[in-house]
Design a protein around this motif. Structure first.
Motif, mmCIF file in Angstrom:
data_model
loop_
_atom_site.group_PDB
_atom_site.id
_atom_site.type_symbol
_atom_site.label_atom_id
_atom_site.label_comp_id
_atom_site.label_asym_id
_atom_site.label_seq_id
_atom_site.Cartn_x
_atom_site.Cartn_y
_atom_site.Cartn_z
ATOM 1 N N ASP A 120 0.801 -1.225 0.000
ATOM 2 C CA ASP A 120 0.000 0.000 0.000
ATOM 3 C C ASP A 120 0.833 1.274 0.000
ATOM 4 O OD1 ASP A 120 -2.029 -1.824 0.227
ATOM 5 O OD2 ASP A 120 -2.451 -1.432 2.343
ATOM 6 N N GLY A 121 2.158 1.132 0.066
ATOM 7 C CA GLY A 121 3.013 2.302 0.265
ATOM 8 C C GLY A 121 3.067 3.260 -0.894
ATOM 9 N N MET A 122 2.641 2.841 -2.087
ATOM 10 C CA MET A 122 2.602 3.742 -3.238
ATOM 11 C C MET A 122 1.172 4.041 -3.672
ATOM 12 S SD MET A 122 5.910 2.779 -5.604
ATOM 13 C CE MET A 122 5.817 0.994 -5.581
ATOM 14 N N GLY A 123 0.219 3.748 -2.793
ATOM 15 C CA GLY A 123 -1.178 4.056 -3.068
ATOM 16 C C GLY A 123 -1.615 5.320 -2.360
ATOM 17 N N SER A 124 -2.867 5.349 -1.943
ATOM 18 C CA SER A 124 -3.428 6.511 -1.256
ATOM 19 C C SER A 124 -2.833 6.654 0.142
ATOM 20 C CB SER A 124 -4.942 6.361 -1.156
ATOM 21 O OG SER A 124 -5.485 7.234 -0.183
ATOM 22 N N PHE A 125 -2.357 7.856 0.459
ATOM 23 C CA PHE A 125 -1.827 8.070 1.806
ATOM 24 C C PHE A 125 -2.927 7.934 2.847
ATOM 25 C CE2 PHE A 125 -0.569 11.023 5.310
ATOM 26 C CZ PHE A 125 0.468 10.255 5.798
#
Length: 468
Positions: A120-125
């Motif tokens: 999830d680290g490059m998705g929505s903060f």
């Protein structure tokens, strides 16, 4: 000297990954810069680590019950991953959204957290923060399992605002108040974890997040100007849309991937190193609906990134993983991996066990007299080992250039093979003197291997090699 395309690709791979040997740089350059950026941003396009096979070599990784074994596994991943940005983004978030082994109910909980950073680290903060708030490792680490509607614990609420999202302030102003901390803490009451099942007879099972509605404060709350019966999800949603959050994330991305910034505690009263770059990242944060991958795409393709070569001091993890990717060792788990991994700790970065919830101070603060010696000794030992496959490849490439090499050609060839490094005129003079001191450089002699190894060692001992 390496051409500009190779040099730029080496820069990208140091920042978006852990560096790459010269053959990989050539292949990626042929593919194209923008195409490589897209591949890095879409890690699912590349094969994942085969963990089941890894476990056959290192059985202590199976239970994930201790710090050293987990550090070994992460170091091995950084050295061998085909998805370098996925591993790099996990390292990025680990330095910001910190938990530590020193206060961990069960070490495997941290691995579950890091897997969330990878996925999830490059998705929505906003989605990442929602996941973090329900992450058992974090719930335990910051005592939210000890926060009750009649006895509030503010640890999670405070660090969520101060260190994980907004930061204390920007442009000389505060981003939140003490009342906001208290109201956030109230909203997260009832967010706790189940007890982990004891180890025996089948091995320990990890704890799980659970929401206890009977322990949640259902009274009205006012947080950052919004009032209602707010719960944790709504607190995160409010945080994600704040200008301070866009600034905070943008400065962290710039500091980690572009160039060293002042340390985080100074950000309230210290303007960004490159205000225009930060503004571009802030705008992309909102335009993309808080998407980190979109911000990284803008960053990697920007002029401010491309022009920032050698503007960052390498972290210990980058130093060790980058060196091993270069020399081609530990491509399979084998004895000595623990000793290798401990070098990251000795250089000042105890993976999975940061000194405080603030993480590590970066940039020049990575370097002191002790850690500098560790860096030089480690890198020199590796690149000076002419039996390692990556070092042999460098020797073979240099020997193919002709029967003899000038001192300048030897130096430039070594610099190119180390990742298109640049050195000052003063350093070059000293390296030329070294190369000249042992006479003509003949590529067919038995001594040639040793002379290449010696030159590589001399380069990695320079000030310039501390930077990425």
């Amino acid at each position: 000297m390496a051409n500009k395309d190779i040099s730029l690709m080496a820069h990208l791979m140091r920042r978006a990954g852990f560096g790459a040997p010269f053959e990989e740089l050539q292949a990626r350059t042929a593919k194209g810069y923008e195409a490589t950026v897209e591949e890095l941003l879409n890690p699912d396009s590349q094969p994942d680590m085969e963990r089941d096979i890894m476990m056959r070599y290192q059985t202590q990784w199976v239970s994930q019950a201790g710090l050293e074994g987990q550090q070994e596994e992460w170091a091995f991943r950084m050295i061998n991953t085909k998805r370098p940005l996925e591993e790099k983004i996990a390292l990025f978030w680990h330095g910001i959204l910190c938990t530590g082994h020193a206060k961990c109910e069960y070490p495997r909980q941290q691995q579950i957290e890091f897997n969330m950073f990878r996925s999830d680290g490059m998705g929505s903060f906003a989605n990442l923060l929602q996941g973090l708030a329900k992450d058992p490792a974090m719930v335990f680490f910051l005592d939210n399992c000890m926060s009750h509607k009649d006895a509030i614990n503010e640890n999670w609420g405070r660090e969520l605002l101060e260190l994980f999202s907004l930061g204390v302030g920007m442009d000389g102003k505060e981003n939140y108040s003490e009342d906001d901390v208290k109201e956030a803490a109230r909203a997260f009451t009832g967010w706790t974890v189940t007890n982990s099942v004891p180890r025996y007879p089948y091995g320990k099972y990890e704890a799980k997040f659970i929401y206890d509605p009977n322990d949640h404060d259902n009274d009205e709350k006012t947080f950052l100007g919004e009032t209602g019966n707010l719960n944790g999800e709504e607190i995160v949603d409010i945080i994600a849309k704040q200008p301070g959050t866009a600034r905070f994330i943008s400065r962290h991305l710039y500091n980690f991937f572009v160039a060293d910034e002042p340390q985080v505690p100074a950000w309230q009263d210290t303007p960004p190193r490159d205000p225009e770059a930060i503004k571009m990242l802030e705008e992309e944060y909102f335009r993309s609906n808080f998407n980190i991958g979109s911000m990284l795409r803008l960053l990697f393709n920007s002029d401010f990134f491309k022009n920032a070569q050698f503007e960052k001091v390498k972290s210990p993890a980058e130093t060790v993983a980058g060196t091993m990717r270069l020399v081609g060792d530990f491509t399979l788990p084998k004895p000595g991996l623990n000793a290798l991994t401990l070098n990251i700790r000795y250089m000042g970065q105890d993976l999975m066990n940061p000194p405080t919830v603030e993480g590590w101070h970066t940039g020049k603060e990575w370097i002191d007299s002790g850690s500098l010696v560790e860096r030089i000794n480690f890198t020199a030992d590796q690149v000076g080992n002419t039996n390692l496959p990556g070092v042999r490849a460098i020797i073979n490439r240099l020997s193919a250039e002709g029967p003899t090499l000038s001192p300048e050609a030897l130096i430039d060839g070594c610099l190119d093979n180390l990742g298109a490094y640049e050195i000052s005129d003063e350093t070059r003079v000293q390296l030329v003197e070294l190369a000249q001191s042992e006479g003509e450089i003949r590529t067919s002699t038995p001594e040639f291997d040793q002379r290449v190894g010696q030159m590589l060692q001399s380069i990695v001992a320079t000030t310039e090699y501390l930077f990425a």
